[in-house]
Design a protein around this motif. Sequence first.
Motif, mmCIF file in Angstrom:
data_model
loop_
_atom_site.group_PDB
_atom_site.id
_atom_site.type_symbol
_atom_site.label_atom_id
_atom_site.label_comp_id
_atom_site.label_asym_id
_atom_site.label_seq_id
_atom_site.Cartn_x
_atom_site.Cartn_y
_atom_site.Cartn_z
ATOM 1 N N UNK A 12 3.242 1.390 -9.660
ATOM 2 C CA UNK A 12 3.351 0.283 -8.692
ATOM 3 C C UNK A 12 2.587 -0.967 -9.131
ATOM 4 N N UNK A 13 1.300 -0.866 -9.532
ATOM 5 C CA UNK A 13 0.598 -2.082 -9.929
ATOM 6 C C UNK A 13 1.283 -2.829 -11.070
ATOM 7 N N UNK A 14 1.831 -2.090 -12.027
ATOM 8 C CA UNK A 14 2.521 -2.728 -13.149
ATOM 9 C C UNK A 14 3.809 -3.420 -12.701
ATOM 10 N N UNK B 15 0.847 -1.182 0.000
ATOM 11 C CA UNK B 15 0.000 0.000 0.000
ATOM 12 C C UNK B 15 0.884 1.233 0.000
ATOM 13 N N UNK B 16 0.506 2.218 -0.778
ATOM 14 C CA UNK B 16 1.246 3.474 -0.819
ATOM 15 C C UNK B 16 0.447 4.519 -0.055
ATOM 16 N N UNK B 17 1.077 5.122 0.947
ATOM 17 C CA UNK B 17 0.405 6.147 1.750
ATOM 18 C C UNK B 17 0.869 7.509 1.281
ATOM 19 N N UNK B 18 -0.048 8.235 0.644
ATOM 20 C CA UNK B 18 0.339 9.509 0.051
ATOM 21 C C UNK B 18 -0.294 10.714 0.741
ATOM 22 N N UNK B 19 -1.070 10.463 1.784
ATOM 23 C CA UNK B 19 -1.707 11.572 2.501
ATOM 24 C C UNK B 19 -1.231 11.617 3.934
ATOM 25 N N UNK B 20 -0.653 12.717 4.341
ATOM 26 C CA UNK B 20 -0.410 12.944 5.765
ATOM 27 C C UNK B 20 -1.050 14.253 6.166
ATOM 28 N N UNK B 21 -0.907 15.282 5.364
ATOM 29 C CA UNK B 21 -1.487 16.581 5.671
ATOM 30 C C UNK B 21 -2.582 16.919 4.661
ATOM 31 N N UNK B 22 -3.816 16.921 5.115
ATOM 32 C CA UNK B 22 -4.926 17.338 4.271
ATOM 33 C C UNK B 22 -5.017 18.861 4.269
ATOM 34 N N UNK B 23 -5.946 19.398 3.506
ATOM 35 C CA UNK B 23 -6.001 20.844 3.327
ATOM 36 C C UNK B 23 -6.352 21.598 4.606
ATOM 37 N N UNK B 24 -6.977 20.916 5.590
ATOM 38 C CA UNK B 24 -7.361 21.582 6.823
ATOM 39 C C UNK B 24 -6.422 21.262 7.989
ATOM 40 N N UNK B 25 -5.235 20.700 7.696
ATOM 41 C CA UNK B 25 -4.291 20.358 8.751
ATOM 42 C C UNK B 25 -3.740 21.629 9.391
ATOM 43 N N UNK B 26 -3.771 21.743 10.745
ATOM 44 C CA UNK B 26 -3.342 22.984 11.395
ATOM 45 C C UNK B 26 -1.841 23.196 11.421
ATOM 46 N N UNK B 27 -1.058 22.123 11.245
ATOM 47 C CA UNK B 27 0.400 22.219 11.388
ATOM 48 C C UNK B 27 1.136 22.183 10.059
ATOM 49 N N UNK B 28 0.643 21.374 9.127
ATOM 50 C CA UNK B 28 1.345 21.176 7.867
ATOM 51 C C UNK B 28 0.512 21.632 6.675
ATOM 52 N N UNK B 29 1.204 22.086 5.653
ATOM 53 C CA UNK B 29 0.545 22.481 4.422
ATOM 54 C C UNK B 29 -0.027 21.252 3.727
ATOM 55 N N UNK B 30 -1.093 21.480 2.970
ATOM 56 C CA UNK B 30 -1.696 20.375 2.252
ATOM 57 C C UNK B 30 -0.688 19.749 1.301
ATOM 58 N N UNK B 31 -0.674 18.423 1.266
ATOM 59 C CA UNK B 31 0.214 17.687 0.376
ATOM 60 C C UNK B 31 -0.624 17.037 -0.709
ATOM 61 N N UNK B 32 -0.381 17.424 -1.934
ATOM 62 C CA UNK B 32 -1.093 16.911 -3.089
ATOM 63 C C UNK B 32 -0.065 16.240 -3.996
ATOM 64 N N UNK B 33 0.090 14.951 -3.860
ATOM 65 C CA UNK B 33 1.164 14.212 -4.520
ATOM 66 C C UNK B 33 1.276 14.477 -6.021
ATOM 67 N N UNK B 34 0.231 14.333 -6.815
ATOM 68 C CA UNK B 34 0.389 14.511 -8.270
ATOM 69 C C UNK B 34 0.858 15.910 -8.656
ATOM 70 N N UNK B 35 0.423 16.928 -7.895
ATOM 71 C CA UNK B 35 0.768 18.312 -8.220
ATOM 72 C C UNK B 35 2.115 18.708 -7.621
#
Length: 284
Positions: free
Chosen positions: A278-280, A246-266
């Motif tokens: 990964x699947x391939x 499993x790939x975990x790509x979310x730690x900070x969502x847009x409403x996280x008070x400490x960290x900026x939102x992380x948007x992996x593709x962008x």
Amino acid sequence: MRRIVLAICTAFVFGTVVNAHAVNVGMYGLTVADSADEFMQITKSNGFGLIYSGYDIASLNKAQTYGLKCLVNFNVSASMASDETQWKAFLNLLRSKVTELKSHPAIYAWYPVDEPDGQRISPAKIKEMVNIIRSVDTSHPIMTVVYDSTRWGNYLSYFDIIGVDPYLKLTRRGDYEKPEVVATVLKKLKSDLNKLKLRKRVWSVLGAFDLQPKDSDVVPPYRKPTPEEFNAMLKMAIDEKVDGILVYSLYAAKDNPTYKRWNLPVDDPNLWQAVRKVPQVVNK
């Protein structure tokens, strides 16, 4: 997973032998989407087939419309388990929901609790919870993720699928762990399972997130891997013959008070390209 937030996806082909050792492949928390429909569409279009969901019929029905399967999460917390009134109410809810949902075609597995070892939830409470699930439904596996090797031995017997999440963590020396931590942690888990004579499905969760503090004085507890490091981590998991990645790509969502939102593709297109493959790579 340091508190799961949004989703798990997998490219497992149900009832089909992909190779000699078919591996479940998934992704936690892709934050490119701001709605469930957008997320599910992106999930499906990138070849993943299993999402993390809540324990409500609406979520399962929506997943089914997209041809997706679900890991059903109940978000058990240490505070809930330590309060007898809350705990009894939860167990009643658990029994009711498992009974209601167990025949839904979108269910892949139950995910009642995340990192019970790290939360230091009493193994007796875990046993009580798991026994209720199994008394109602024996057709779906029960999964958790553990990360504290000094404590996880108390929990391994209760679950069918055991995941570990060796992210690139800040050490006491002041540097960050190297990608080799993936192989080290998987070897330790498998060794402990062998010592306990337990046959379990082992999954690895690979981190593909970045923590960007809003306050410059905050030192992130983890760092993101480079695309090359991520590929190395993936190879280590494959070499350890895990049953799921499993790939975990979310730690900070847009409403996280400490960290900026992380948007992996962008925010890191090159790392996103590695994740998308990964699947391939796993089941080629």
